[in-house]
Motif scaffolding. Sequence first.
Motif, PDB file in Angstrom:
ATOM      1  N   PHE A 144      32.081  30.888  38.802  1.00 22.61           N
ATOM      2  CA  PHE A 144      32.243  30.342  37.451  1.00 22.61           C
ATOM      3  C   PHE A 144      31.263  31.015  36.495  1.00 22.61           C
ATOM      4  O   PHE A 144      31.640  31.420  35.377  1.00 22.61           O
ATOM      5  N   PHE A 145      30.008  31.141  36.925  1.00 23.85           N
ATOM      6  CA  PHE A 145      29.012  31.763  36.065  1.00 23.85           C
ATOM      7  C   PHE A 145      29.400  33.200  35.748  1.00 23.85           C
ATOM      8  O   PHE A 145      29.379  33.619  34.585  1.00 23.85           O
ATOM      9  N   ASN A 146      29.772  33.944  36.756  1.00 24.80           N
ATOM     10  CA  ASN A 146      30.123  35.354  36.581  1.00 24.80           C
ATOM     11  C   ASN A 146      31.311  35.529  35.634  1.00 24.80           C
ATOM     12  O   ASN A 146      31.330  36.434  34.798  1.00 24.80           O
ATOM     13  N   GLN A 147      32.285  34.659  35.756  1.00 24.24           N
ATOM     14  CA  GLN A 147      33.480  34.753  34.920  1.00 24.24           C
ATOM     15  C   GLN A 147      33.196  34.461  33.450  1.00 24.24           C
ATOM     16  O   GLN A 147      33.983  34.851  32.581  1.00 24.24           O
ATOM     17  N   ASN A 148      32.088  33.791  33.187  1.00 26.49           N
ATOM     18  CA  ASN A 148      31.746  33.430  31.812  1.00 26.49           C
ATOM     19  C   ASN A 148      30.616  34.278  31.229  1.00 26.49           C
ATOM     20  O   ASN A 148      30.084  33.956  30.164  1.00 26.49           O
TER      21      ASN A 148
END
Length: 237
Positions: free
Chosen positions: A199-203
Amino acid sequence: MTKLSVNINKIATIRNARGGNTPNVVQVAKDVQLFGAHGITIHPRPDERHITYKDAYDLKDVVTTEYNIEGNPIPKFVDMVLEIKPTQVTLVPDSVDAITSNAGWDTLKNLDFLKEVIAKFKESGIRTSIFVDPQIAMIEGAVATGADRIELYTEEFAVQYALGNFKAVKPYTDCAIRANELGLGINAGHDLSLENIQFFNQNMPNLAEVSIGHALISEALYLGLETTVNRYLELLK
């Protein structure tokens, strides 16, 4: 893809608890790279309670991927980094008694100091990164220091994500966008885990690297080190 740098401090913590050389820090660094990690991170502290300065030198010729040394730029640390010449040095404003990193630099108040230290590292061809809180002012201040990258301190994101507050990623996204505009590379670390990394990487637009230690080694107790590294690599694609 975002690169994975594995922080092996916790391996040294286990070793030091018993004395001797088990588990072997150097061998773990070799293995983690064989498993596909893009780099090795260490964070030697003045009291050498986990990674020692000797470890830092021992790893110099072992790390064939990217070697990232984190720490507070006290004179002993600066001298060591200049001798070893790792791929990257990450400056962290640790107090001597800190259990773990718990705050980023105030890049405005510490501008002159950071400029002086970073200039030394850059003269030796070492990429520099500054550990910062997710605040636009601190990102903008980092540019004036001459740093190549910033590392966003992600503990607050991890805490809020675990509570179901997914909007907590917004300050990090905003900082990544501003860092991109200013030409700063973006790293991130602290409490990132298999649960929250995707989730962090995608944002995070153009996230270059994550440095993960405590969670990864803890997860490896159940999953095995190779499986854990491979899961992170899959989630970071």
